[in-house]
Design a protein around this motif. Structure first.
Motif, PDB file in Angstrom:
ATOM      1  N   MET A  32       0.797  -1.222   0.000  1.00 48.23           N
ATOM      2  CA  MET A  32       0.000   0.000   0.000  1.00 48.23           C
ATOM      3  C   MET A  32       0.831   1.274   0.000  1.00 48.23           C
ATOM      4  O   MET A  32       0.287   2.371  -0.152  1.00 48.23           O
ATOM      5  N   ARG A  33       2.144   1.158   0.232  1.00 49.56           N
ATOM      6  CA  ARG A  33       3.023   2.327   0.348  1.00 49.56           C
ATOM      7  C   ARG A  33       2.546   3.275   1.448  1.00 49.56           C
ATOM      8  O   ARG A  33       2.577   4.488   1.305  1.00 49.56           O
ATOM      9  N   ILE A  34       2.106   2.671   2.552  1.00 51.56           N
ATOM     10  CA  ILE A  34       1.700   3.436   3.727  1.00 51.56           C
ATOM     11  C   ILE A  34       2.578   3.018   4.892  1.00 51.56           C
ATOM     12  O   ILE A  34       2.601   1.836   5.263  1.00 51.56           O
ATOM     13  N   LEU A  35       3.320   3.953   5.459  1.00 44.96           N
ATOM     14  CA  LEU A  35       4.109   3.668   6.653  1.00 44.96           C
ATOM     15  C   LEU A  35       3.170   3.840   7.851  1.00 44.96           C
ATOM     16  O   LEU A  35       2.968   4.938   8.357  1.00 44.96           O
ATOM     17  N   ASN A  36       2.593   2.727   8.282  1.00 40.56           N
ATOM     18  CA  ASN A  36       1.493   2.741   9.244  1.00 40.56           C
ATOM     19  C   ASN A  36       1.991   2.958  10.672  1.00 40.56           C
ATOM     20  O   ASN A  36       2.322   2.002  11.380  1.00 40.56           O
ATOM     21  N   MET A  37       2.013   4.206  11.117  1.00 41.92           N
ATOM     22  CA  MET A  37       2.441   4.510  12.483  1.00 41.92           C
ATOM     23  C   MET A  37       1.472   3.955  13.522  1.00 41.92           C
ATOM     24  O   MET A  37       1.834   3.731  14.673  1.00 41.92           O
ATOM     25  N   ALA A  38       0.216   3.711  13.117  1.00 45.72           N
ATOM     26  CA  ALA A  38      -0.775   3.150  14.044  1.00 45.72           C
ATOM     27  C   ALA A  38      -0.490   1.684  14.356  1.00 45.72           C
ATOM     28  O   ALA A  38      -1.171   1.090  15.204  1.00 45.72           O
ATOM     29  N   HIS A  39       0.498   1.097  13.695  1.00 40.70           N
ATOM     30  CA  HIS A  39       0.846  -0.303  13.937  1.00 40.70           C
ATOM     31  C   HIS A  39       1.201  -0.532  15.405  1.00 40.70           C
ATOM     32  O   HIS A  39       0.896  -1.579  15.973  1.00 40.70           O
ATOM     33  N   GLY A  40       1.846   0.459  16.033  1.00 38.31           N
ATOM     34  CA  GLY A  40       2.190   0.337  17.445  1.00 38.31           C
ATOM     35  C   GLY A  40       0.956   0.200  18.329  1.00 38.31           C
ATOM     36  O   GLY A  40       0.951  -0.575  19.293  1.00 38.31           O
ATOM     37  N   SER A  41      -0.091   0.938  17.998  1.00 36.25           N
ATOM     38  CA  SER A  41      -1.327   0.847  18.785  1.00 36.25           C
ATOM     39  C   SER A  41      -2.041  -0.477  18.553  1.00 36.25           C
ATOM     40  O   SER A  41      -2.693  -1.003  19.460  1.00 36.25           O
ATOM     41  N   LEU A  42      -1.949  -1.022  17.346  1.00 34.92           N
ATOM     42  CA  LEU A  42      -2.536  -2.332  17.080  1.00 34.92           C
ATOM     43  C   LEU A  42      -1.830  -3.401  17.905  1.00 34.92           C
ATOM     44  O   LEU A  42      -2.466  -4.328  18.432  1.00 34.92           O
ATOM     45  N   TYR A  43      -0.512  -3.263  18.017  1.00 33.30           N
ATOM     46  CA  TYR A  43       0.268  -4.153  18.894  1.00 33.30           C
ATOM     47  C   TYR A  43      -0.221  -4.029  20.340  1.00 33.30           C
ATOM     48  O   TYR A  43      -0.439  -5.037  21.024  1.00 33.30           O
ATOM     49  N   GLU A 100       2.399  10.390   0.446  1.00 29.44           N
ATOM     50  CA  GLU A 100       2.803   9.439   1.489  1.00 29.44           C
ATOM     51  C   GLU A 100       3.039  10.130   2.832  1.00 29.44           C
ATOM     52  O   GLU A 100       2.791   9.539   3.891  1.00 29.44           O
ATOM     53  N   ILE A 101       3.519  11.361   2.798  1.00 27.53           N
ATOM     54  CA  ILE A 101       3.754  12.097   4.044  1.00 27.53           C
ATOM     55  C   ILE A 101       2.432  12.370   4.749  1.00 27.53           C
ATOM     56  O   ILE A 101       2.328  12.262   5.986  1.00 27.53           O
ATOM     57  N   LEU A 102       1.408  12.698   3.979  1.00 26.07           N
ATOM     58  CA  LEU A 102       0.089  12.928   4.569  1.00 26.07           C
ATOM     59  C   LEU A 102      -0.457  11.655   5.199  1.00 26.07           C
ATOM     60  O   LEU A 102      -1.023  11.677   6.297  1.00 26.07           O
ATOM     61  N   MET A 103      -0.248  10.514   4.519  1.00 22.87           N
ATOM     62  CA  MET A 103      -0.706   9.242   5.072  1.00 22.87           C
ATOM     63  C   MET A 103       0.040   8.922   6.373  1.00 22.87           C
ATOM     64  O   MET A 103      -0.540   8.374   7.316  1.00 22.87           O
ATOM     65  N   LEU A 104       1.315   9.270   6.414  1.00 21.40           N
ATOM     66  CA  LEU A 104       2.095   9.075   7.639  1.00 21.40           C
ATOM     67  C   LEU A 104       1.514   9.887   8.789  1.00 21.40           C
ATOM     68  O   LEU A 104       1.363   9.392   9.916  1.00 21.40           O
ATOM     69  N   ILE A 105       1.156  11.129   8.499  1.00 16.21           N
ATOM     70  CA  ILE A 105       0.578  12.001   9.532  1.00 16.21           C
ATOM     71  C   ILE A 105      -0.773  11.462   9.996  1.00 16.21           C
ATOM     72  O   ILE A 105      -1.082  11.459  11.200  1.00 16.21           O
ATOM     73  N   VAL A 106      -1.579  10.982   9.048  1.00 17.18           N
ATOM     74  CA  VAL A 106      -2.902  10.441   9.398  1.00 17.18           C
ATOM     75  C   VAL A 106      -2.765   9.229  10.309  1.00 17.18           C
ATOM     76  O   VAL A 106      -3.458   9.105  11.325  1.00 17.18           O
ATOM     77  N   THR A 107      -1.859   8.303   9.960  1.00 16.19           N
ATOM     78  CA  THR A 107      -1.698   7.104  10.801  1.00 16.19           C
ATOM     79  C   THR A 107      -1.092   7.453  12.159  1.00 16.19           C
ATOM     80  O   THR A 107      -1.393   6.790  13.157  1.00 16.19           O
ATOM     81  N   PHE A 108      -0.259   8.485  12.197  1.00 12.32           N
ATOM     82  CA  PHE A 108       0.268   8.917  13.495  1.00 12.32           C
ATOM     83  C   PHE A 108      -0.855   9.484  14.360  1.00 12.32           C
ATOM     84  O   PHE A 108      -0.897   9.256  15.580  1.00 12.32           O
ATOM     85  N   ALA A 109      -1.798  10.215  13.728  1.00 10.68           N
ATOM     86  CA  ALA A 109      -2.954  10.717  14.472  1.00 10.68           C
ATOM     87  C   ALA A 109      -3.800   9.564  15.013  1.00 10.68           C
ATOM     88  O   ALA A 109      -4.285   9.613  16.147  1.00 10.68           O
ATOM     89  N   ILE A 110      -3.954   8.501  14.195  1.00  9.18           N
ATOM     90  CA  ILE A 110      -4.694   7.326  14.657  1.00  9.18           C
ATOM     91  C   ILE A 110      -3.985   6.698  15.855  1.00  9.18           C
ATOM     92  O   ILE A 110      -4.633   6.261  16.822  1.00  9.18           O
ATOM     93  N   LEU A 111      -2.664   6.651  15.808  1.00  3.68           N
ATOM     94  CA  LEU A 111      -1.874   6.139  16.937  1.00  3.68           C
ATOM     95  C   LEU A 111      -2.182   6.906  18.218  1.00  3.68           C
ATOM     96  O   LEU A 111      -2.452   6.304  19.277  1.00  3.68           O
TER      97      LEU A 111
END
Length: 299
Positions: A32-43, A100-111
């Motif tokens: 998906m070319r998304i660096l999912n920062m919310a992955h930590g919260s899923l963990y 991609e930078i915007l997607m990074l920011i969005v997933t960080f907000a989800i985190l």
């Protein structure tokens, strides 16, 4: 020689845990070319769900180890799949095609949002689920003793890694995903439902993150903030190995794990520094990581 044995055993055990944490992150980025920062919260969600369920099971008089593992796996798989579906369908699907930078920011907000949600649901009191770890006892390797649970984590990491490789390289769905990785537009023109494949990929990546948290719950105290700590380590591993590469994630985990174990047994004051020193050293000579490939810009 004893020190060498200790470094190898500790290094590979830590590397197996790192791979479990990083596998979902690299799968999502690869497709998906998304660096999912919310992955930590899923963990963290997987860890909290597993610790809570195991606490209820043992408090109710349960004592069967196989049942504890069944509860742990079920909770982690369920919360990972549900969370992944909600995040992808509710938020990320609206953002596809953006920078991609915007997607990074969005997933960080989800985190950040999920970190607060977990505090509301579970509070700030630590959760402990040590019983499966203690029940598996210790195994003697030469003159050293190793936790049976740690050996199980190492074996599970190898099984998951081989399973992901087989899925991507030997199955019809994997071939479709690889076509999306190489050229998303051409895949869509050939009739591939790219958005559906994105949903499947994100759910699998999120579930892997939650399973890593669930497996880790008996080893640690589950407290607020563990997701943020983990995403930093996972990022170091996938960047070292190459973003989007399962083989790279495995290689990065082994390199980082052995480097950390070497530091602990010889220079413990450099334990935290050595992980990022390894990452920086690799990126100096391989800017895309050990197995990463440069992506051509389309004009």
């Amino acid at each position: 020689m004893l020190t060498v044995w200790a470094i190898l055993i500790d290094g590979f055990i830590y590397a197996s845990w790192l791979f479990l944490v990083a596998a979902g992150l690299t799968v999502i980025y690869g497709v998906m070319r998304i660096l999912n920062m919310a992955h930590g919260s899923l963990y963290a969600l997987g860890a909290y769900a597993a610790a809570s369920a195991l606490g209820w099971y043992y408090a109710g008089g349960g004592s069967q180890l196989w049942m504890a593992f069944a509860i742990l796996a079920s909770c982690a798989l369920l919360i990972g799949a549900i969370s992944g579906l909600l995040i992808e369908r509710g938020i990320l699907r609206l953002m596809y095609g953006r920078d991609e930078i915007l997607m990074l920011i969005v997933t960080f907000a989800i985190l950040l949002i999920l970190e607060d949600v977990m505090k509301l649901l579970w509070g700030t009191t630590p959760y402990f689920a040590w019983q499966p770890y203690a029940a598996m006892g210790r195994v003697e390797i030469d003159v050293l003793t190793v936790s049976g649970y740690d050996i199980m984590v190492l074996c599970l990491s190898a099984v998951i890694g081989l399973g992901l490789w087989f899925w991507l390289e030997r199955t019809h769905t994997g071939k479709i995903l690889r076509s999306i990785i190489h050229d998303r537009e051409v895949s869509e023109a050939m009739g591939v439902n790219v958005r559906r494949m994105f949903t499947i990929t994100f759910i699998i990546g999120a579930t892997l993150g939650a399973v890593a948290g669930g497996i880790t719950a008996p080893i640690i105290s589950v407290v607020p903030g563990i997701g943020i700590e983990v995403i930093v380590l996972a990022f170091a591993v996938v960047v070292t190995g190459g973003l989007g590469s399962i083989t790279g994630a495995a290689a990065g985990a082994i390199i980082v794990g052995l480097a950390r174990a070497t530091s602990i047994h010889t220079m413990p004051q450099f334990e935290l520094f050595i992980i990022y020193a390894v990452m920086a050293g690799v990126l100096i000579f391989r800017p895309n990581g050990l197995f990463g490939q440069a992506i051509a810009r389309k004009i």
